[in-house]
Design a protein around this motif. Sequence first.
Motif, PDB file in Angstrom:
ATOM      1  N   ASP A  19     -32.629 -25.235  30.163  1.00 36.49           N
ATOM      2  CA  ASP A  19     -32.088 -24.169  29.337  1.00 36.49           C
ATOM      3  C   ASP A  19     -32.274 -22.877  30.117  1.00 36.49           C
ATOM      4  N   VAL A  20     -31.498 -21.874  29.784  1.00 39.40           N
ATOM      5  CA  VAL A  20     -31.659 -20.584  30.432  1.00 39.40           C
ATOM      6  C   VAL A  20     -31.562 -19.488  29.390  1.00 39.40           C
ATOM      7  N   ILE A  21     -32.412 -18.480  29.563  1.00 40.78           N
ATOM      8  CA  ILE A  21     -32.348 -17.266  28.756  1.00 40.78           C
ATOM      9  C   ILE A  21     -31.928 -16.153  29.701  1.00 40.78           C
ATOM     10  N   ILE A  22     -30.808 -15.550  29.432  1.00 39.35           N
ATOM     11  CA  ILE A  22     -30.312 -14.478  30.283  1.00 39.35           C
ATOM     12  C   ILE A  22     -30.813 -13.156  29.712  1.00 39.35           C
ATOM     13  N   SER A  23     -31.585 -12.439  30.528  1.00 41.80           N
ATOM     14  CA  SER A  23     -32.197 -11.202  30.048  1.00 41.80           C
ATOM     15  C   SER A  23     -31.621  -9.969  30.731  1.00 41.80           C
ATOM     16  N   ASP A  24     -30.533 -10.145  31.453  1.00 42.28           N
ATOM     17  CA  ASP A  24     -29.885  -9.033  32.140  1.00 42.28           C
ATOM     18  C   ASP A  24     -28.377  -9.247  32.059  1.00 42.28           C
ATOM     19  N   THR A  25     -27.678  -8.223  31.696  1.00 42.72           N
ATOM     20  CA  THR A  25     -26.234  -8.343  31.482  1.00 42.72           C
ATOM     21  C   THR A  25     -25.453  -8.569  32.765  1.00 42.72           C
ATOM     22  N   SER A  26     -25.997  -8.140  33.891  1.00 43.76           N
ATOM     23  CA  SER A  26     -25.207  -8.141  35.126  1.00 43.76           C
ATOM     24  C   SER A  26     -24.660  -9.514  35.507  1.00 43.76           C
ATOM     25  N   CYS A  27     -25.435 -10.569  35.328  1.00 42.50           N
ATOM     26  CA  CYS A  27     -24.931 -11.886  35.747  1.00 42.50           C
ATOM     27  C   CYS A  27     -23.740 -12.343  34.908  1.00 42.50           C
ATOM     28  N   ILE A  28     -23.755 -12.086  33.603  1.00 41.51           N
ATOM     29  CA  ILE A  28     -22.598 -12.514  32.814  1.00 41.51           C
ATOM     30  C   ILE A  28     -21.403 -11.595  33.042  1.00 41.51           C
ATOM     31  N   ILE A  29     -21.655 -10.323  33.344  1.00 38.25           N
ATOM     32  CA  ILE A  29     -20.556  -9.409  33.673  1.00 38.25           C
ATOM     33  C   ILE A  29     -19.879  -9.857  34.961  1.00 38.25           C
ATOM     34  N   ILE A  30     -20.674 -10.183  35.969  1.00 35.96           N
ATOM     35  CA  ILE A  30     -20.117 -10.619  37.254  1.00 35.96           C
ATOM     36  C   ILE A  30     -19.348 -11.925  37.093  1.00 35.96           C
ATOM     37  N   LEU A  31     -19.954 -12.897  36.417  1.00 37.16           N
ATOM     38  CA  LEU A  31     -19.272 -14.177  36.229  1.00 37.16           C
ATOM     39  C   LEU A  31     -17.965 -14.011  35.455  1.00 37.16           C
ATOM     40  N   GLU A  32     -17.960 -13.155  34.438  1.00 36.87           N
ATOM     41  CA  GLU A  32     -16.745 -12.897  33.670  1.00 36.87           C
ATOM     42  C   GLU A  32     -15.685 -12.223  34.545  1.00 36.87           C
ATOM     43  N   SER A  33     -16.118 -11.273  35.365  1.00 36.53           N
ATOM     44  CA  SER A  33     -15.153 -10.525  36.176  1.00 36.53           C
ATOM     45  C   SER A  33     -14.463 -11.395  37.232  1.00 36.53           C
ATOM     46  N   ILE A  34     -15.126 -12.470  37.659  1.00 43.08           N
ATOM     47  CA  ILE A  34     -14.491 -13.369  38.632  1.00 43.08           C
ATOM     48  C   ILE A  34     -13.924 -14.623  37.958  1.00 43.08           C
ATOM     49  N   GLY A  35     -13.953 -14.626  36.630  1.00 41.43           N
ATOM     50  CA  GLY A  35     -13.345 -15.729  35.886  1.00 41.43           C
ATOM     51  C   GLY A  35     -14.145 -17.026  35.905  1.00 41.43           C
ATOM     52  N   ASN A  36     -15.462 -16.906  36.088  1.00 41.81           N
ATOM     53  CA  ASN A  36     -16.296 -18.114  36.192  1.00 41.81           C
ATOM     54  C   ASN A  36     -17.481 -18.137  35.235  1.00 41.81           C
ATOM     55  N   ILE A  37     -17.362 -17.488  34.093  1.00 40.48           N
ATOM     56  CA  ILE A  37     -18.476 -17.503  33.143  1.00 40.48           C
ATOM     57  C   ILE A  37     -18.797 -18.934  32.685  1.00 40.48           C
ATOM     58  N   ASP A  38     -17.803 -19.815  32.757  1.00 36.72           N
ATOM     59  CA  ASP A  38     -18.002 -21.215  32.358  1.00 36.72           C
ATOM     60  C   ASP A  38     -18.975 -21.968  33.275  1.00 36.72           C
ATOM     61  N   LEU A  39     -19.290 -21.396  34.441  1.00 36.13           N
ATOM     62  CA  LEU A  39     -20.283 -22.033  35.318  1.00 36.13           C
ATOM     63  C   LEU A  39     -21.636 -22.182  34.621  1.00 36.13           C
ATOM     64  N   LEU A  40     -21.968 -21.228  33.764  1.00 31.12           N
ATOM     65  CA  LEU A  40     -23.237 -21.314  33.035  1.00 31.12           C
ATOM     66  C   LEU A  40     -23.297 -22.587  32.198  1.00 31.12           C
ATOM     67  N   GLN A  41     -22.196 -22.907  31.548  1.00 35.27           N
ATOM     68  CA  GLN A  41     -22.135 -24.107  30.714  1.00 35.27           C
ATOM     69  C   GLN A  41     -22.195 -25.376  31.559  1.00 35.27           C
ATOM     70  N   LYS A  42     -21.663 -25.321  32.755  1.00 32.45           N
ATOM     71  CA  LYS A  42     -21.677 -26.481  33.636  1.00 32.45           C
ATOM     72  C   LYS A  42     -23.057 -26.752  34.222  1.00 32.45           C
ATOM     73  N   ILE A  43     -23.875 -25.698  34.340  1.00 34.66           N
ATOM     74  CA  ILE A  43     -25.186 -25.826  34.979  1.00 34.66           C
ATOM     75  C   ILE A  43     -26.308 -26.055  33.973  1.00 34.66           C
ATOM     76  N   TYR A  44     -26.265 -25.371  32.835  1.00 33.37           N
ATOM     77  CA  TYR A  44     -27.378 -25.380  31.889  1.00 33.37           C
ATOM     78  C   TYR A  44     -27.044 -26.109  30.591  1.00 33.37           C
ATOM     79  N   LEU A  45     -28.074 -26.694  29.994  1.00 29.34           N
ATOM     80  CA  LEU A  45     -27.920 -27.335  28.689  1.00 29.34           C
ATOM     81  C   LEU A  45     -27.616 -26.309  27.613  1.00 29.34           C
TER      82      LEU A  45
END
Length: 71
Positions: A6-32
């Motif tokens: 599992d992952v707890i994201i405590s900083d907005t930057s990683c989801i902003i970056i993933l969203e901006s490159i169209g890959n926010i779904d990588l989080l779902q592919k990697i973590y439960l």
Amino acid sequence: MPKTQDVIISDTSCIIILESIGNIDLLQKIYLNVTITEIISKEFGLPLPDFIKIRNPTNFKISKYIGKHCR
């Protein structure tokens, strides 16, 4: 690759970056489970995918310590 953590994201930057490159779904592919706080959700400012859950801290002593010492 099997999802094992599992992952707890405590900083907005990683989801902003993933969203901006169209890959926010990588989080779902990697973590439960992917969890963020309401504050991170507001900072992100866009609708979240269904797989990202919002959960606020319940132990404020630990939350305050992490905020001070884990940057």
